[in-house]
Motif scaffolding. Structure first.
Motif, short mmCIF file in Angstrom:
data_model
loop_
_atom_site.label_atom_id
_atom_site.label_comp_id
_atom_site.label_asym_id
_atom_site.label_seq_id
_atom_site.Cartn_x
_atom_site.Cartn_y
_atom_site.Cartn_z
N ASN A 67 7.92 -87.62 76.71
CA ASN A 67 8.10 -88.94 76.09
C ASN A 67 7.77 -88.86 74.61
O ASN A 67 6.64 -88.50 74.25
CB ASN A 67 7.23 -89.98 76.78
CG ASN A 67 7.61 -90.21 78.22
OD1 ASN A 67 7.03 -89.63 79.13
ND2 ASN A 67 8.61 -91.05 78.44
N ARG A 68 8.75 -89.18 73.78
CA ARG A 68 8.56 -89.19 72.32
C ARG A 68 8.96 -90.57 71.81
O ARG A 68 10.03 -90.76 71.24
CB ARG A 68 9.39 -88.10 71.66
CG ARG A 68 8.93 -86.69 71.99
CD ARG A 68 7.71 -86.30 71.21
NE ARG A 68 8.02 -86.15 69.79
CZ ARG A 68 7.11 -86.00 68.84
NH1 ARG A 68 5.83 -85.99 69.16
NH2 ARG A 68 7.47 -85.86 67.58
N ALA A 69 8.09 -91.56 72.05
CA ALA A 69 8.40 -92.93 71.66
C ALA A 69 8.08 -93.13 70.18
O ALA A 69 7.25 -92.41 69.60
CB ALA A 69 7.58 -93.90 72.50
N GLY A 70 8.73 -94.12 69.59
CA GLY A 70 8.43 -94.49 68.21
C GLY A 70 9.68 -94.66 67.39
O GLY A 70 10.69 -93.97 67.59
N ALA A 71 9.63 -95.63 66.47
CA ALA A 71 10.72 -95.91 65.53
C ALA A 71 12.04 -96.17 66.26
O ALA A 71 13.10 -95.73 65.82
CB ALA A 71 10.88 -94.76 64.53
N GLY A 72 11.96 -96.90 67.36
CA GLY A 72 13.17 -97.26 68.08
C GLY A 72 13.88 -96.08 68.70
O GLY A 72 15.10 -96.14 68.93
N GLY A 73 13.15 -95.03 68.99
CA GLY A 73 13.74 -93.84 69.59
C GLY A 73 14.06 -92.75 68.59
O GLY A 73 14.46 -91.65 68.98
N VAL A 74 13.86 -93.01 67.30
CA VAL A 74 14.22 -92.05 66.26
C VAL A 74 13.35 -90.79 66.35
O VAL A 74 13.84 -89.67 66.13
CB VAL A 74 14.13 -92.69 64.87
CG1 VAL A 74 14.29 -91.65 63.76
CG2 VAL A 74 15.19 -93.77 64.72
N LEU A 75 12.07 -90.92 66.70
CA LEU A 75 11.20 -89.75 66.78
C LEU A 75 11.71 -88.78 67.86
O LEU A 75 11.69 -87.56 67.66
CB LEU A 75 9.77 -90.17 67.08
CG LEU A 75 9.03 -90.92 65.97
CD1 LEU A 75 7.60 -91.22 66.39
CD2 LEU A 75 9.05 -90.14 64.67
N GLY A 76 12.14 -89.33 68.99
CA GLY A 76 12.69 -88.47 70.02
C GLY A 76 13.98 -87.81 69.59
O GLY A 76 14.20 -86.62 69.87
N GLY A 77 14.83 -88.56 68.91
CA GLY A 77 16.07 -87.98 68.41
C GLY A 77 15.81 -86.86 67.43
O GLY A 77 16.46 -85.81 67.47
N GLU A 78 14.84 -87.05 66.54
CA GLU A 78 14.52 -86.03 65.55
C GLU A 78 13.99 -84.75 66.23
O GLU A 78 14.31 -83.63 65.81
CB GLU A 78 13.48 -86.56 64.58
CG GLU A 78 13.12 -85.59 63.47
CD GLU A 78 12.10 -86.14 62.49
OE1 GLU A 78 11.92 -85.53 61.42
OE2 GLU A 78 11.50 -87.20 62.79
N THR A 79 13.19 -84.92 67.28
CA THR A 79 12.66 -83.77 68.00
C THR A 79 13.78 -82.87 68.50
O THR A 79 13.72 -81.64 68.37
CB THR A 79 11.80 -84.24 69.19
OG1 THR A 79 10.68 -84.98 68.70
CG2 THR A 79 11.30 -83.06 70.01
#
Length: 323
Positions: A67-79
């Motif tokens: 789970n990489r929550a934050g910034a509306g899902g942007v943190l997960g996308g960046e990962t």
């Protein structure tokens, strides 16, 4: 993006060679990391964990949900955008970090189209149109007529500025010529309370939220799927209500970093498509407000571009500022 371009062909050669091994083109080299760009417990997280549980044995490995929550899902996308294109890190993709994020002008550390390889269009989930009980409307056509002729704008709730529930209503507002104005909330719970009290006249909300709100006092007048949703089969679609071709989905897909070799993409798509068809997953889909899709990466990529175009057009006159 620049880092991707600088990857040498020599560096990709061993990866391509490994991709030729194993059943159906590729075998994971250890656990696969499925990045879910939301906090644990929500419907997307539940879907991701179900798919990880079902797809792992098909791939012959463990799929670990991160789970990489934050910034509306942007943190997960960046990962995922920054991960190696080796099939070991993949994204449970939604509009929150891809199409809507770019459409509303959010500053992204990646390009949602060019920095990812679409693998599979997993599922769709419609949203439901709700009316306050004080309006005494029997159905969606009555609600639309009321909103069209209202002398003062009817307040509508969303789950936040720039969210899909905001943009879907703004699209309906233009297409059906509704006299409504936006009142953003930080989530569905407070909006539900104000809707039941009549302080809010109408709102869109996810079908899972409706299914969980048993005993709540509001009228569910329509859903945004093309066909009626099985779990709410008595609720007509907005198309049935007279809004031509109005369809909207909280979609979910599977994406990998750009440059992921085709055999890896094909194997992941095969495994997750099979996972969607398992009894473990199928038995939970209605409760999650989800219908399976299963379209391949090319179709998923085409949908992404169409979705981005649609929400960019809807968001442009709203002048949303989040960053």
């Amino acid at each position: 993006m620049k880092r991707r371009i600088l990857l040498s062909l020599a560096g990709l050669a061993p990866l391509a060679a490994r991709a030729q091994g194993g059943a159906n083109g590729w075998t994971p080299n250890g656990p696969v990391r499925l990045v879910v760009p939301f906090a644990p417990g929500g419907s997307q997280d539940v879907l991701g964990r179900l798919l990880a549980q079902a797809a792992g044995p098909i791939l012959g490995t463990t799929i670990v949900v991160e789970n990489r929550a934050g910034a509306g899902g942007v943190l997960g996308g960046e990962t995922v955008a920054r991960a190696a294109p080796d099939g070991q890190t993949i994204l449970l993709a939604t509009a929150g970090q891809l199409t809507i994020a770019k459409a509303i002008g959010r500053r992204l550390p990646y390009d949602p189209i060019t920095d990812f390889t679409p693998i599979l269009y997993l599922s769709d989930s419609p949203v439901a149109l709700l009316a306050a009980p004080q309006l005494n409307v029997a159905d969606a056509p009555a609600l639309i007529r009321l909103a069209q002729g209202a002398p003062q704008p009817l307040p509508y709730a969303s789950t936040g500025i720039g969210t899909n529930t905001h943009l879907i209503m703004e699209d309906l507002k233009v297409r059906a010529r509704l006299n409504v104005e936006h009142v953003p909330y930080r989530g569905a719970a407070a909006a539900f309370n104000d809707l039941q009290a009549g302080r809010i006249a109408l709102m869109f909300v996810s079908v899972p939220s409706v299914l969980a709100a048993s005993g709540a006092q509001f009228k569910v007048v329509a859903v945004t799927s093309r066909e009626r949703f099985p779990a709410t089969a008595d609720v007509p679609t907005l198309i049935e209500a007279g809004v031509p071709d109005f369809e909207a989905s909280i979609w979910t897909g599977l994406s990998a970093p750009a440059g992921t070799p085709a055999p890896i993409v094909a194997r992941l798509a095969e495994a997750f498509r099979a996972a969607m068809a398992t009894d473990l997953v199928k038995s939970r889909l209605d409760g999650l407000g989800v219908t399976p899709n299963g379209a391949d990466g090319a179709a998923f990529g085409a949908m992404l571009r169409q979705d981005l175009d649609r929400w960019t057009r809807v968001a442009a006159p709203l002048h949303i500022q989040l960053d």
